[in-house]
Design an enzyme around this catalytic site. Structure first.
Site, short mmCIF file in Angstrom:
data_model
loop_
_atom_site.label_atom_id
_atom_site.label_comp_id
_atom_site.label_asym_id
_atom_site.label_seq_id
_atom_site.Cartn_x
_atom_site.Cartn_y
_atom_site.Cartn_z
N ASP A 87 2.55 5.90 -6.48
CA ASP A 87 3.76 5.86 -5.88
C ASP A 87 4.88 5.79 -6.75
O ASP A 87 6.10 6.09 -6.24
CB ASP A 87 4.00 4.40 -5.11
CG ASP A 87 2.65 4.71 -3.87
OD1 ASP A 87 2.35 5.78 -3.38
OD2 ASP A 87 2.20 3.45 -3.48
N HIS A 109 -1.89 -2.38 -9.56
CA HIS A 109 -3.10 -1.89 -8.61
C HIS A 109 -4.10 -2.86 -8.55
O HIS A 109 -4.58 -3.71 -9.56
CB HIS A 109 -3.56 -0.78 -9.23
CG HIS A 109 -4.15 0.25 -8.21
ND1 HIS A 109 -5.59 0.06 -7.71
CD2 HIS A 109 -3.67 1.10 -7.32
CE1 HIS A 109 -5.93 1.03 -6.91
NE2 HIS A 109 -4.80 1.60 -6.35
N HIS A 145 0.91 -1.15 -0.09
CA HIS A 145 -0.10 0.17 0.09
C HIS A 145 0.91 1.22 -0.13
O HIS A 145 1.77 1.43 -0.76
CB HIS A 145 -0.96 -0.17 1.16
CG HIS A 145 -2.05 1.04 1.30
ND1 HIS A 145 -2.26 1.81 0.18
CD2 HIS A 145 -2.78 1.10 2.43
CE1 HIS A 145 -3.28 2.59 0.61
NE2 HIS A 145 -3.65 2.18 1.83
N1 CMC Z 1 5.52 -6.67 -9.80
C1 CMC Z 1 5.52 -7.87 -10.42
N2 CMC Z 1 4.35 -8.50 -10.50
C2 CMC Z 1 3.26 -7.93 -10.21
C3 CMC Z 1 3.25 -6.76 -9.65
C4 CMC Z 1 4.35 -6.11 -9.32
N3 CMC Z 1 4.46 -4.91 -9.00
N4 CMC Z 1 1.72 -6.36 -9.40
C5 CMC Z 1 1.12 -7.58 -9.66
N5 CMC Z 1 2.03 -8.31 -10.17
C6 CMC Z 1 1.58 -9.55 -10.73
C7 CMC Z 1 1.50 -10.81 -9.44
O1 CMC Z 1 2.80 -11.51 -9.15
C8 CMC Z 1 0.57 -11.70 -10.15
O2 CMC Z 1 1.10 -12.54 -11.17
P1 CMC Z 1 0.59 -13.99 -11.03
O3 CMC Z 1 -0.79 -14.22 -11.39
O4 CMC Z 1 1.59 -14.57 -12.09
O5 CMC Z 1 0.95 -14.55 -9.72
C9 CMC Z 1 -0.46 -10.92 -10.88
O6 CMC Z 1 0.26 -9.62 -11.37
C10 CMC Z 1 -1.73 -10.23 -9.92
O7 CMC Z 1 -1.06 -9.64 -8.83
P2 CMC Z 1 -1.80 -9.84 -7.43
O8 CMC Z 1 -0.82 -9.42 -6.38
O9 CMC Z 1 -2.46 -10.91 -7.05
O10 CMC Z 1 -2.82 -8.46 -7.58
P3 CMC Z 1 -3.54 -7.50 -6.75
O11 CMC Z 1 -4.58 -6.91 -7.26
O12 CMC Z 1 -3.68 -8.45 -5.43
O13 CMC Z 1 -2.19 -6.53 -6.49
C11 CMC Z 1 -0.91 -4.91 -5.50
C12 CMC Z 1 -2.18 -5.23 -6.28
C13 CMC Z 1 -0.74 -3.36 -5.59
C14 CMC Z 1 -0.99 -5.50 -4.35
C15 CMC Z 1 0.43 -5.22 -6.53
O14 CMC Z 1 0.26 -4.97 -7.69
C16 CMC Z 1 1.69 -5.07 -5.94
O15 CMC Z 1 2.08 -5.99 -5.16
N6 CMC Z 1 2.44 -3.93 -6.28
C17 CMC Z 1 3.59 -3.52 -5.88
C18 CMC Z 1 3.29 -2.81 -4.66
C19 CMC Z 1 2.73 -1.49 -4.90
O16 CMC Z 1 3.36 -0.68 -6.00
N7 CMC Z 1 1.85 -0.98 -4.10
C20 CMC Z 1 1.08 0.25 -4.25
C21 CMC Z 1 -0.41 0.26 -4.70
S1 CMC Z 1 -1.18 1.56 -5.13
C22 CMC Z 1 -0.76 3.08 -4.20
C23 CMC Z 1 -1.21 2.87 -2.90
O17 CMC Z 1 -2.20 1.86 -2.55
O18 CMC Z 1 -0.45 3.16 -2.36
#
Ligand code: CMC
Length: 376
Positions: free
Chosen positions: A316, A265, A226
């Site tokens: 971010d 996201h 987050h």
């Molecule tokens: N880097 C690498 N792979 C990613 C990323 C990433 N940043 N984001 C998503 N994926 C991949 C993930 O590995 C998964 O792949 P697979 O299906 O092969 O296992 C797929 O995309 C779906 O990801 P998820 O984590 O299940 O999706 P989610 O909707 O739960 O994730 C998230 C959202 C924000 C947690 C994730 O994108 C993430 O961890 N991003 C990096 C951290 C980040 O930048 N957070 C800030 C979010 S927005 C602003 C805020 O809230 O501050």
């Protein structure tokens, strides 16, 4: 086990209505009380956006002047807060320090002792303004303490953004740089039922008080999935070093199944609505600084990661380098997010209180079957 469908992480679950903001992932749009966030970022002081989130309407000139006067009168820290800061280990993470201070601010509020005082809307509006005004002074003091510098008192001749930067650095950057900071605050202010806001609403739903909700929200914001992502983006930049290293670094990181911070996201799958505005703001600072190394790294990592994974940057990603160029330590980036998001959190606390239902979902048990203590 059970046949009940589990929505891990509440993904796709609509848990309540809100009139505060609308996220539309199809059109990549974000509205605060109906206004597109990029229009607010282009035209409004952060004080007016806070007012909008709490009251539902942009302030008139008179309302804004009176709100600004109140905000300026609430900026100074209580000596007990400085005393508290002196008790906290100097290497504590700034998120933990700010969380601790907000908890202390709650203990100063004697109106919490009144019957019904925990959830009174008028009192909550005052508390929201108090936290809004205090947090920049707290964050600036924490930043200065990390550098062995004395705190700088607030100046009531400066607006929110200018005063924040003044208290942090003891000087003001260019008007363009101040404006980048203001824009970042507006973009960070509110984002519907994100993890920290939902945490605040869960706490408010027990009819606990606003300070407790904000303390809990700060805990949720700290995580790198987050708000902690803006700090984590810069750690990644520092690890990579330069644009030339991006390709090899990305190969290794993806082979190790690392999450690349600042990308992806839960709601937006075709790009974050706030990124174009923040990207333009960052470019102002990049041009001003002439830091071609940082610009190259920022552009190359984005281009290569999007090409490989089709996952787009979130807010971010541009805000991390922007805060570095403004001069903040990396560990202060997420506390800046607190200072902005406290507006949204407190608006949600008041909305939750206005039509409350205790938030208490169910779980499906998948532990061992019933068994008995021998001899019982
Ligand atoms: N880097 C690498 N792979 C990613 C990323 C990433 N940043 N984001 C998503 N994926 C991949 C993930 O590995 C998964 O792949 P697979 O299906 O092969 O296992 C797929 O995309 C779906 O990801 P998820 O984590 O299940 O999706 P989610 O909707 O739960 O994730 C998230 C959202 C924000 C947690 C994730 O994108 C993430 O961890 N991003 C990096 C951290 C980040 O930048 N957070 C800030 C979010 S927005 C602003 C805020 O809230 O501050």
């Amino acid at each position: 086990m059970t046949d009940t469908e589990i929505k891990k992480g509440l993904a796709g679950v609509v848990v309540d209505t809100t009139a505060i903001s609308k996220v539309n992932p199809e059109s990549n749009s974000l509205l605060y009380r109906g206004y597109p966030v990029q229009e607010l970022a282009a035209s409004q002081p952060f004080e007016a956006v806070a007012y909008l989130l709490w009251h539902g309407e942009l302030p008139t000139a008179e309302q804004l002047a009176s709100f600004e006067a109140m905000e300026r009168s609430l900026r100074s820290l209580d000596p007990r807060t400085f005393a508290l800061l002196d008790t906290i280990p100097s290497d504590a993470h700034p998120m933990d320090i700010v969380r601790t201070v907000v908890s202390q601010l709650g203990t100063f509020d004697e109106t919490l002792h009144r019957p019904g005082g925990w959830t009174d809307r008028e009192l909550d509006l005052g508390r929201s303004a108090y936290l809004f005004a205090q947090l920049p002074t707290v964050v600036a003091a924490v930043q200065r303490r990390r550098r062995g510098q004395e705190p700088i008192p607030p100046r009531d001749d400066l607006d929110y953004a200018r005063n924040f930067l003044w208290m942090t650095f003891g000087e003001l950057p260019s008007d363009a740089a101040v404006d980048v900071f203001r824009v970042s605050m507006v973009l960070y202010a509110e984002h519907s039922f994100n993890a920290s806001t939902f945490t605040a609403r869960v706490i408010a739903s027990t009819t606990s008080d606003l300070y407790s909700a904000v303390v809990g929200a700060i805990g949720a914001l700290k995580g790198p999935l987050h708000g902690g992502a803006n700090e984590a983006v810069m750690h990644i930049f520092d690890e990579i070093g330069s644009a030339d290293e991006v390709g090899a670094w990305l190969d290794r990181a993806l082979a190790e199944k690392r999450k690349i911070m600042g990308f992806g996201h839960r709601v937006y799958k075709h790009g974050d609505s706030r990124v174009p505005t923040m990207d333009r703001a960052l470019r102002v600072l990049l041009d001003e600084s002439g830091d071609t190394g940082l610009a190259g790294l920022y552009e190359t990592l984005e281009r290569e990661f999007v090409a490989r994974k089709g996952i787009y940057p979130n807010l971010d990603y541009p805000s991390g380098p922007a805060y570095r160029l403004l001069g903040f330590d990396t560990e202060i980036f997420t506390p800046l997010f607190i200072a902005a998001r406290v507006t949204g959190w407190t608006a949600h606390v008041m909305e939750q209180a206005a039509s409350n239902a205790l938030i208490r979902p169910l779980s499906a048990y998948d532990g061992v079957d019933e068994r008995h203590v021998p001899g019982a």
